[in-house]
Design an enzyme around this catalytic site. Structure first.
Site, PDB file in Angstrom:
ATOM      1  N   ARG A  59       4.492   7.070  16.071  1.00 50.76           N
ATOM      2  CA  ARG A  59       3.533   6.561  15.085  1.00 50.76           C
ATOM      3  C   ARG A  59       2.286   7.440  15.014  1.00 50.76           C
ATOM      4  NH1 ARG A  59       0.453   2.534  16.319  1.00 50.76           N
ATOM      5  NH2 ARG A  59       1.911   1.618  17.810  1.00 50.76           N
ATOM      6  N   ASP A 182      -4.632  10.244  -7.550  1.00 51.50           N
ATOM      7  CA  ASP A 182      -3.173  10.176  -7.429  1.00 51.50           C
ATOM      8  C   ASP A 182      -2.603  11.206  -8.403  1.00 51.50           C
ATOM      9  OD1 ASP A 182      -0.464   9.607  -7.673  1.00 51.50           O
ATOM     10  OD2 ASP A 182      -0.722   7.438  -7.486  1.00 51.50           O
ATOM     11  N   LYS A 207       8.739  11.254  -5.365  1.00 54.43           N
ATOM     12  CA  LYS A 207       9.013  11.718  -6.734  1.00 54.43           C
ATOM     13  C   LYS A 207       9.279  13.228  -6.744  1.00 54.43           C
ATOM     14  CE  LYS A 207       8.032   7.424  -7.493  1.00 54.43           C
ATOM     15  NZ  LYS A 207       6.683   6.966  -7.850  1.00 54.43           N
TER      16      LYS A 207
HETATM   17  C1  LIG Z   1       5.847   5.968  -7.398  1.00 48.45           C
HETATM   18  C2  LIG Z   1       4.397   6.084  -7.486  1.00 48.45           C
HETATM   19  C3  LIG Z   1       3.561   5.537  -6.508  1.00 48.45           C
HETATM   20  C4  LIG Z   1       4.117   4.773  -5.331  1.00 48.45           C
HETATM   21  O1  LIG Z   1       4.904   5.585  -4.534  1.00 48.45           O
HETATM   22  P1  LIG Z   1       6.111   5.027  -3.605  1.00 48.45           P
HETATM   23  O2  LIG Z   1       6.601   6.234  -2.922  1.00 48.45           O
HETATM   24  O3  LIG Z   1       7.092   4.381  -4.520  1.00 48.45           O
HETATM   25  O4  LIG Z   1       5.497   4.019  -2.704  1.00 48.45           O
HETATM   26  C5  LIG Z   1       2.201   5.705  -6.640  1.00 48.45           C
HETATM   27  N1  LIG Z   1       1.672   6.356  -7.698  1.00 48.45           N
HETATM   28  C6  LIG Z   1       2.434   6.888  -8.667  1.00 48.45           C
HETATM   29  C7  LIG Z   1       1.788   7.585  -9.807  1.00 48.45           C
HETATM   30  C8  LIG Z   1       3.826   6.770  -8.600  1.00 48.45           C
HETATM   31  O5  LIG Z   1       4.595   7.282  -9.568  1.00 48.45           O
END
Ligand SMILES: *Cc1c(COP(=O)(O)O)cnc(C)c1O
Length: 389
Positions: A59, A182, A207
Protein backbone atom coordinates in the site's frame (compact mmCIF):
# COMPACT_ATOMS: atom_id res chain seq x y z
CA UNK A 1 24.92 14.47 -22.36
CA UNK A 2 22.47 12.67 -20.14
CA UNK A 3 19.00 11.88 -21.42
CA UNK A 4 17.47 14.55 -19.19
CA UNK A 5 19.45 17.20 -21.03
CA UNK A 6 18.37 16.09 -24.48
CA UNK A 7 14.87 17.63 -24.21
CA UNK A 8 13.21 14.76 -25.96
CA UNK A 9 9.88 15.18 -27.67
CA UNK A 10 6.92 13.49 -25.91
CA UNK A 11 6.78 10.50 -28.26
CA UNK A 12 10.41 9.71 -27.38
CA UNK A 13 9.88 10.30 -23.65
CA UNK A 14 7.04 7.77 -23.84
CA UNK A 15 9.66 5.21 -24.88
CA UNK A 16 12.49 6.17 -22.51
CA UNK A 17 10.59 6.88 -19.26
CA UNK A 18 9.88 4.58 -16.32
CA UNK A 19 12.63 2.02 -16.79
CA UNK A 20 14.67 2.28 -13.58
CA UNK A 21 13.02 -0.51 -11.58
CA UNK A 22 13.36 -3.05 -14.39
CA UNK A 23 17.15 -3.26 -14.66
CA UNK A 24 18.25 -4.33 -18.13
CA UNK A 25 14.87 -5.83 -19.00
CA UNK A 26 13.32 -3.88 -21.87
CA UNK A 27 9.81 -4.79 -20.76
CA UNK A 28 8.77 -3.66 -17.28
CA UNK A 29 9.14 -6.27 -14.55
CA UNK A 30 5.98 -7.24 -12.68
CA UNK A 31 6.41 -7.06 -8.91
CA UNK A 32 3.44 -8.91 -7.50
CA UNK A 33 4.64 -8.80 -3.89
CA UNK A 34 2.54 -7.08 -1.25
CA UNK A 35 5.28 -7.20 1.39
CA UNK A 36 9.08 -7.12 1.63
CA UNK A 37 11.40 -8.53 4.25
CA UNK A 38 13.74 -6.26 6.25
CA UNK A 39 17.28 -7.27 7.14
CA UNK A 40 17.06 -6.13 10.79
CA UNK A 41 15.04 -4.00 13.17
CA UNK A 42 16.72 -0.74 12.16
CA UNK A 43 16.18 -1.50 8.48
CA UNK A 44 12.48 -2.17 9.18
CA UNK A 45 12.26 1.13 11.06
CA UNK A 46 13.92 2.96 8.20
CA UNK A 47 11.47 1.51 5.66
CA UNK A 48 8.48 2.24 7.88
CA UNK A 49 9.38 5.90 8.30
CA UNK A 50 10.47 6.97 4.81
CA UNK A 51 8.36 8.46 2.02
CA UNK A 52 7.31 5.97 -0.69
CA UNK A 53 9.54 3.15 0.61
CA UNK A 54 10.11 1.06 -2.50
CA UNK A 55 10.23 -2.31 -0.75
CA UNK A 56 8.21 -2.28 2.44
CA UNK A 57 4.46 -2.88 2.07
CA UNK A 58 2.28 -2.83 -1.07
CA UNK A 59 0.00 0.00 0.00
CA UNK A 60 3.02 2.30 0.47
CA UNK A 61 4.73 1.70 -2.88
CA UNK A 62 5.48 -0.98 -5.46
CA UNK A 63 8.38 -0.96 -7.96
CA UNK A 64 6.16 -1.67 -11.01
CA UNK A 65 3.68 1.02 -9.99
CA UNK A 66 6.63 3.33 -9.34
CA UNK A 67 7.86 2.89 -12.92
CA UNK A 68 4.44 3.90 -14.21
CA UNK A 69 4.45 6.94 -11.90
CA UNK A 70 7.92 7.97 -13.11
CA UNK A 71 6.80 7.74 -16.73
CA UNK A 72 3.73 9.91 -16.12
CA UNK A 73 5.75 12.47 -14.14
CA UNK A 74 8.20 12.77 -17.00
CA UNK A 75 5.49 13.03 -19.67
CA UNK A 76 3.65 15.73 -17.70
CA UNK A 77 6.82 17.65 -16.80
CA UNK A 78 6.11 17.01 -13.11
CA UNK A 79 8.46 16.43 -10.17
CA UNK A 80 6.39 13.56 -8.83
CA UNK A 81 3.34 11.41 -9.58
CA UNK A 82 1.20 8.92 -7.70
CA UNK A 83 -0.91 6.12 -9.15
CA UNK A 84 -4.24 4.90 -7.79
CA UNK A 85 -6.62 2.00 -8.22
CA UNK A 86 -8.76 4.10 -10.61
CA UNK A 87 -9.33 7.62 -11.86
CA UNK A 88 -11.94 8.08 -9.15
CA UNK A 89 -9.42 6.81 -6.59
CA UNK A 90 -7.03 9.55 -7.75
CA UNK A 91 -9.75 12.18 -7.67
CA UNK A 92 -11.28 11.27 -4.30
CA UNK A 93 -7.86 10.99 -2.64
CA UNK A 94 -6.74 14.36 -4.05
CA UNK A 95 -9.92 16.13 -2.96
CA UNK A 96 -9.86 14.63 0.55
CA UNK A 97 -6.14 15.37 0.96
CA UNK A 98 -6.72 19.10 0.64
CA UNK A 99 -10.34 19.65 1.75
CA UNK A 100 -11.91 19.48 5.21
CA UNK A 101 -15.30 20.37 6.64
CA UNK A 102 -15.92 24.01 5.70
CA UNK A 103 -13.75 23.88 2.56
CA UNK A 104 -15.03 25.25 -0.72
CA UNK A 105 -14.40 23.83 -4.21
CA UNK A 106 -14.95 25.56 -7.55
CA UNK A 107 -15.61 23.17 -10.45
CA UNK A 108 -17.12 23.40 -13.92
CA UNK A 109 -20.64 22.07 -14.39
CA UNK A 110 -19.38 20.02 -17.35
CA UNK A 111 -17.75 17.11 -15.52
CA UNK A 112 -17.36 13.35 -15.55
CA UNK A 113 -20.56 12.15 -13.86
CA UNK A 114 -18.66 10.23 -11.15
CA UNK A 115 -16.77 13.40 -10.22
CA UNK A 116 -19.99 15.38 -10.09
CA UNK A 117 -21.68 12.75 -7.91
CA UNK A 118 -18.64 12.67 -5.58
CA UNK A 119 -18.57 16.46 -5.19
CA UNK A 120 -22.30 17.03 -4.86
CA UNK A 121 -23.12 13.95 -2.82
CA UNK A 122 -20.27 12.77 -0.63
CA UNK A 123 -18.24 15.95 -0.32
CA UNK A 124 -21.41 17.81 0.65
CA UNK A 125 -21.99 15.12 3.30
CA UNK A 126 -18.56 15.95 4.77
CA UNK A 127 -19.31 19.67 4.81
CA UNK A 128 -17.27 20.44 1.69
CA UNK A 129 -19.22 22.84 -0.51
CA UNK A 130 -18.91 23.01 -4.30
CA UNK A 131 -19.79 25.92 -6.59
CA UNK A 132 -20.35 24.82 -10.19
CA UNK A 133 -19.58 27.36 -12.91
CA UNK A 134 -19.79 27.37 -16.68
CA UNK A 135 -16.15 26.49 -17.29
CA UNK A 136 -16.31 27.70 -20.90
CA UNK A 137 -16.93 31.30 -19.79
CA UNK A 138 -13.75 33.41 -19.46
CA UNK A 139 -13.19 34.43 -15.85
CA UNK A 140 -15.86 32.09 -14.43
CA UNK A 141 -13.44 30.14 -12.19
CA UNK A 142 -11.62 33.24 -10.95
CA UNK A 143 -14.88 35.01 -10.05
CA UNK A 144 -16.20 32.01 -8.08
CA UNK A 145 -13.08 31.74 -5.91
CA UNK A 146 -13.73 32.95 -2.36
CA UNK A 147 -10.39 34.23 -1.00
CA UNK A 148 -9.40 32.46 2.19
CA UNK A 149 -12.15 29.84 1.83
CA UNK A 150 -11.79 28.17 -1.56
CA UNK A 151 -9.38 25.28 -1.17
CA UNK A 152 -9.54 23.68 -4.59
CA UNK A 153 -10.32 24.63 -8.18
CA UNK A 154 -11.06 21.39 -10.01
CA UNK A 155 -11.45 21.58 -13.78
CA UNK A 156 -11.83 19.02 -16.57
CA UNK A 157 -10.77 19.77 -20.13
CA UNK A 158 -11.85 18.61 -22.66
CA UNK A 159 -14.97 17.77 -20.72
CA UNK A 160 -17.16 14.72 -20.70
CA UNK A 161 -19.38 14.31 -22.70
CA UNK A 162 -19.61 17.47 -24.87
CA UNK A 163 -15.90 18.23 -25.34
CA UNK A 164 -16.06 21.70 -23.85
CA UNK A 165 -12.80 23.33 -22.83
CA UNK A 166 -11.50 25.26 -19.82
CA UNK A 167 -8.76 27.84 -20.36
CA UNK A 168 -5.62 26.32 -18.81
CA UNK A 169 -3.87 29.72 -18.62
CA UNK A 170 -6.75 31.13 -16.59
CA UNK A 171 -6.80 28.18 -14.19
CA UNK A 172 -3.01 28.31 -13.90
CA UNK A 173 -3.13 32.00 -12.99
CA UNK A 174 -5.48 31.50 -10.02
CA UNK A 175 -3.62 32.00 -6.73
CA UNK A 176 -4.82 30.86 -3.33
CA UNK A 177 -6.58 27.54 -3.88
CA UNK A 178 -4.81 24.52 -5.33
CA UNK A 179 -5.70 24.03 -8.98
CA UNK A 180 -6.33 20.55 -10.40
CA UNK A 181 -7.10 19.60 -14.02
CA UNK A 182 -8.57 16.26 -15.07
CA UNK A 183 -6.78 15.86 -18.40
CA UNK A 184 -8.06 12.34 -19.18
CA UNK A 185 -9.63 13.26 -22.55
CA UNK A 186 -6.39 14.86 -23.76
CA UNK A 187 -3.85 12.29 -22.45
CA UNK A 188 -0.33 13.57 -21.59
CA UNK A 189 0.36 13.74 -25.34
CA UNK A 190 -2.51 16.14 -26.03
CA UNK A 191 -1.83 18.93 -23.52
CA UNK A 192 0.33 19.79 -20.50
CA UNK A 193 -1.69 21.59 -17.82
CA UNK A 194 1.34 22.00 -15.51
CA UNK A 195 3.13 24.06 -18.16
CA UNK A 196 0.25 26.56 -17.84
CA UNK A 197 0.81 26.96 -14.09
CA UNK A 198 -1.80 24.44 -12.94
CA UNK A 199 -0.74 22.72 -9.67
CA UNK A 200 -1.89 19.15 -10.31
CA UNK A 201 -2.85 17.13 -13.38
CA UNK A 202 -5.02 14.05 -12.99
CA UNK A 203 -5.89 11.18 -15.34
CA UNK A 204 -8.09 8.17 -15.47
CA UNK A 205 -5.28 6.01 -16.93
CA UNK A 206 -8.01 3.39 -17.51
CA UNK A 207 -8.68 5.33 -20.71
CA UNK A 208 -6.15 6.44 -23.33
CA UNK A 209 -2.98 6.02 -21.26
CA UNK A 210 -3.37 2.27 -20.69
CA UNK A 211 -5.30 2.33 -23.94
CA UNK A 212 -6.30 -1.33 -24.34
CA UNK A 213 -9.28 -1.72 -21.99
CA UNK A 214 -7.23 -4.00 -19.76
CA UNK A 215 -6.35 -1.77 -16.78
CA UNK A 216 -8.28 0.21 -14.16
CA UNK A 217 -5.93 2.92 -12.96
CA UNK A 218 -5.63 6.59 -12.02
CA UNK A 219 -2.75 9.00 -11.58
CA UNK A 220 -2.01 12.51 -10.24
CA UNK A 221 1.16 14.50 -11.02
CA UNK A 222 2.65 17.81 -9.84
CA UNK A 223 5.15 19.31 -7.42
CA UNK A 224 6.77 16.96 -4.91
CA UNK A 225 5.45 18.87 -1.89
CA UNK A 226 1.84 18.39 -3.03
CA UNK A 227 2.40 14.77 -3.99
CA UNK A 228 3.95 14.12 -0.58
CA UNK A 229 0.73 15.36 1.03
CA UNK A 230 -1.35 13.21 -1.33
CA UNK A 231 0.85 10.17 -0.63
CA UNK A 232 0.60 10.61 3.17
CA UNK A 233 -3.20 10.65 2.98
CA UNK A 234 -3.42 8.22 0.05
CA UNK A 235 -1.66 5.44 1.97
CA UNK A 236 -4.57 5.57 4.43
CA UNK A 237 -7.32 6.15 1.86
CA UNK A 238 -6.09 2.93 0.30
CA UNK A 239 -7.09 3.28 -3.37
CA UNK A 240 -3.80 1.51 -4.14
CA UNK A 241 -2.86 0.90 -7.78
CA UNK A 242 -2.54 -2.73 -8.87
CA UNK A 243 0.98 -3.59 -10.14
CA UNK A 244 -0.51 -5.62 -12.99
CA UNK A 245 -2.61 -2.68 -14.16
CA UNK A 246 0.43 -0.37 -13.83
CA UNK A 247 2.36 -2.83 -16.01
CA UNK A 248 -0.35 -2.76 -18.66
CA UNK A 249 -0.46 1.05 -18.50
CA UNK A 250 3.31 1.30 -18.87
CA UNK A 251 3.09 -0.89 -21.95
CA UNK A 252 0.27 1.37 -23.17
CA UNK A 253 2.47 4.45 -22.73
CA UNK A 254 5.05 3.02 -25.17
CA UNK A 255 2.52 3.28 -28.01
CA UNK A 256 0.58 6.30 -26.70
CA UNK A 257 1.92 8.78 -29.27
CA UNK A 258 1.19 6.66 -32.33
CA UNK A 259 -2.22 5.57 -31.01
CA UNK A 260 -3.44 9.03 -30.09
CA UNK A 261 -2.17 10.51 -33.38
CA UNK A 262 -4.08 7.91 -35.39
CA UNK A 263 -7.21 8.17 -33.22
CA UNK A 264 -7.20 11.98 -33.29
CA UNK A 265 -6.87 11.98 -37.08
CA UNK A 266 -9.82 9.58 -37.32
CA UNK A 267 -11.80 11.73 -34.87
CA UNK A 268 -11.15 14.81 -37.02
CA UNK A 269 -12.24 12.99 -40.19
CA UNK A 270 -15.38 11.55 -38.56
CA UNK A 271 -16.26 14.90 -36.96
CA UNK A 272 -16.12 16.58 -40.37
CA UNK A 273 -18.13 13.74 -41.89
CA UNK A 274 -20.83 13.94 -39.18
CA UNK A 275 -21.06 17.70 -39.74
CA UNK A 276 -22.17 17.07 -43.33
CA UNK A 277 -24.64 14.31 -42.45
CA UNK A 278 -28.36 15.25 -42.56
CA UNK A 279 -29.24 12.97 -39.58
CA UNK A 280 -26.81 14.88 -37.34
CA UNK A 281 -27.96 18.11 -35.68
CA UNK A 282 -24.61 19.09 -34.15
CA UNK A 283 -21.03 17.84 -33.69
CA UNK A 284 -18.74 18.57 -30.75
CA UNK A 285 -15.00 18.22 -31.36
CA UNK A 286 -12.30 20.76 -30.45
CA UNK A 287 -10.58 20.21 -33.82
CA UNK A 288 -13.58 21.51 -35.78
CA UNK A 289 -13.46 25.15 -36.90
CA UNK A 290 -17.13 25.27 -35.78
CA UNK A 291 -16.23 24.36 -32.17
CA UNK A 292 -16.94 27.53 -30.15
CA UNK A 293 -13.51 27.24 -28.48
CA UNK A 294 -11.49 26.12 -31.49
CA UNK A 295 -8.99 29.00 -31.04
CA UNK A 296 -8.45 28.05 -27.40
CA UNK A 297 -8.02 24.42 -28.45
CA UNK A 298 -5.31 25.46 -30.91
CA UNK A 299 -3.55 27.46 -28.18
CA UNK A 300 -3.45 24.80 -25.48
CA UNK A 301 -3.73 21.40 -27.20
CA UNK A 302 -1.12 19.56 -29.25
CA UNK A 303 -3.79 17.12 -30.43
CA UNK A 304 -7.54 17.62 -30.29
CA UNK A 305 -8.23 14.25 -28.74
CA UNK A 306 -9.66 10.87 -29.57
CA UNK A 307 -13.27 11.49 -28.47
CA UNK A 308 -16.09 13.39 -30.14
CA UNK A 309 -19.80 13.77 -29.49
CA UNK A 310 -22.76 14.43 -31.78
CA UNK A 311 -26.47 15.06 -31.51
CA UNK A 312 -28.80 12.95 -33.63
CA UNK A 313 -31.71 15.03 -34.93
CA UNK A 314 -34.08 12.09 -34.33
CA UNK A 315 -33.36 12.02 -30.56
CA UNK A 316 -33.19 8.88 -28.42
CA UNK A 317 -35.05 6.67 -30.92
CA UNK A 318 -32.54 7.56 -33.63
CA UNK A 319 -29.72 6.65 -31.23
CA UNK A 320 -31.40 3.29 -30.55
CA UNK A 321 -31.67 2.54 -34.27
CA UNK A 322 -28.06 3.54 -34.86
CA UNK A 323 -26.82 1.30 -32.01
CA UNK A 324 -28.93 -1.62 -33.30
CA UNK A 325 -27.58 -1.27 -36.84
CA UNK A 326 -23.85 -0.47 -36.44
CA UNK A 327 -21.45 -3.41 -36.61
CA UNK A 328 -17.92 -2.09 -36.28
CA UNK A 329 -18.57 0.56 -33.62
CA UNK A 330 -19.49 -1.03 -30.29
CA UNK A 331 -21.78 0.11 -27.51
CA UNK A 332 -19.66 0.58 -24.35
CA UNK A 333 -19.00 3.41 -21.92
CA UNK A 334 -15.21 3.74 -21.81
CA UNK A 335 -12.82 5.53 -24.15
CA UNK A 336 -9.25 5.60 -25.46
CA UNK A 337 -8.97 1.90 -26.40
CA UNK A 338 -8.39 0.17 -29.77
CA UNK A 339 -12.10 -0.42 -30.43
CA UNK A 340 -14.38 2.42 -31.53
CA UNK A 341 -16.99 2.79 -28.81
CA UNK A 342 -20.21 4.75 -28.66
CA UNK A 343 -22.34 5.47 -25.64
CA UNK A 344 -25.60 7.26 -24.93
CA UNK A 345 -24.75 9.44 -21.90
CA UNK A 346 -28.36 10.10 -20.93
CA UNK A 347 -29.09 6.42 -20.24
CA UNK A 348 -25.64 5.30 -19.07
CA UNK A 349 -22.80 7.55 -17.83
CA UNK A 350 -25.13 10.38 -16.75
CA UNK A 351 -28.20 8.29 -15.85
CA UNK A 352 -27.91 9.06 -12.12
CA UNK A 353 -28.30 12.80 -12.70
CA UNK A 354 -31.69 14.51 -12.39
CA UNK A 355 -33.28 15.80 -15.61
CA UNK A 356 -32.25 19.31 -14.60
CA UNK A 357 -28.65 18.28 -13.91
CA UNK A 358 -28.56 16.47 -17.27
CA UNK A 359 -29.77 19.62 -19.00
CA UNK A 360 -27.09 21.69 -17.24
CA UNK A 361 -24.41 19.17 -18.23
CA UNK A 362 -25.64 19.34 -21.84
CA UNK A 363 -26.80 15.72 -21.87
CA UNK A 364 -29.59 15.71 -24.47
CA UNK A 365 -31.68 12.69 -25.64
CA UNK A 366 -29.94 12.54 -29.04
CA UNK A 367 -26.40 12.95 -27.70
CA UNK A 368 -23.91 10.20 -28.57
CA UNK A 369 -20.32 10.13 -27.32
CA UNK A 370 -17.87 8.35 -29.57
CA UNK A 371 -14.34 7.19 -28.72
CA UNK A 372 -12.39 6.54 -31.90
CA UNK A 373 -10.41 3.32 -32.05
CA UNK A 374 -7.69 2.00 -34.32
CA UNK A 375 -9.84 0.57 -37.11
CA UNK A 376 -9.36 1.82 -40.66
CA UNK A 377 -11.36 5.08 -40.83
CA UNK A 378 -12.84 4.04 -44.22
CA UNK A 379 -14.51 1.06 -42.54
CA UNK A 380 -15.85 3.25 -39.74
CA UNK A 381 -17.36 5.72 -42.21
CA UNK A 382 -18.99 2.83 -44.11
CA UNK A 383 -20.36 1.35 -40.87
CA UNK A 384 -21.77 4.67 -39.68
CA UNK A 385 -23.15 5.49 -43.12
CA UNK A 386 -25.16 2.27 -42.89
CA UNK A 387 -26.18 2.85 -39.28
CA UNK A 388 -27.44 6.40 -39.90
CA UNK A 389 -29.34 5.61 -43.09
C1 LIG B 1 -13.30 7.64 -16.61
C2 LIG B 1 -13.05 8.98 -16.11
C3 LIG B 1 -12.83 9.23 -14.75
C4 LIG B 1 -12.88 8.12 -13.73
O1 LIG B 1 -11.89 7.18 -13.96
P1 LIG B 1 -12.01 5.63 -13.51
O2 LIG B 1 -10.71 5.06 -13.91
O3 LIG B 1 -13.18 5.06 -14.23
O4 LIG B 1 -12.24 5.64 -12.05
C5 LIG B 1 -12.57 10.52 -14.35
N1 LIG B 1 -12.55 11.54 -15.23
C6 LIG B 1 -12.76 11.36 -16.54
C7 LIG B 1 -12.73 12.52 -17.46
C8 LIG B 1 -13.02 10.07 -17.03
O5 LIG B 1 -13.25 9.88 -18.34
Amino acid sequence: MSRDEQHLKPASTAITAGREASGSSLAPALWGSSVWQSTCMDDANQRATSMRPGQFYGRYANPTVRSFEEAIAELEGAEEAMAFASGMGALATTVLTFCSAGSHIVAPRQLYAGTLAFLQGHCARFGIETTLVDGTQPGAFTEAVQPGRTTLVLAETPSNPRLELCDLDEIGSISGPFTVVDSTFATPLGQQPLAHGVDLVLHSATKGIAGHNDATLGVVAGERELLDAIWLYGVLHGATASPFDALNALRGIRTLAIRTAHQAATAQRLAEWFEQHPAVAGVHYPGLASHPQHDLAKRQMRQFGTVLAFDLAGGQEAVRRMFDTMQLARCATSLGGPETLVCHPMTTTHVSLTAEEQAIAGVTPGLVRMSLGLEDPDDLVADLQRALR
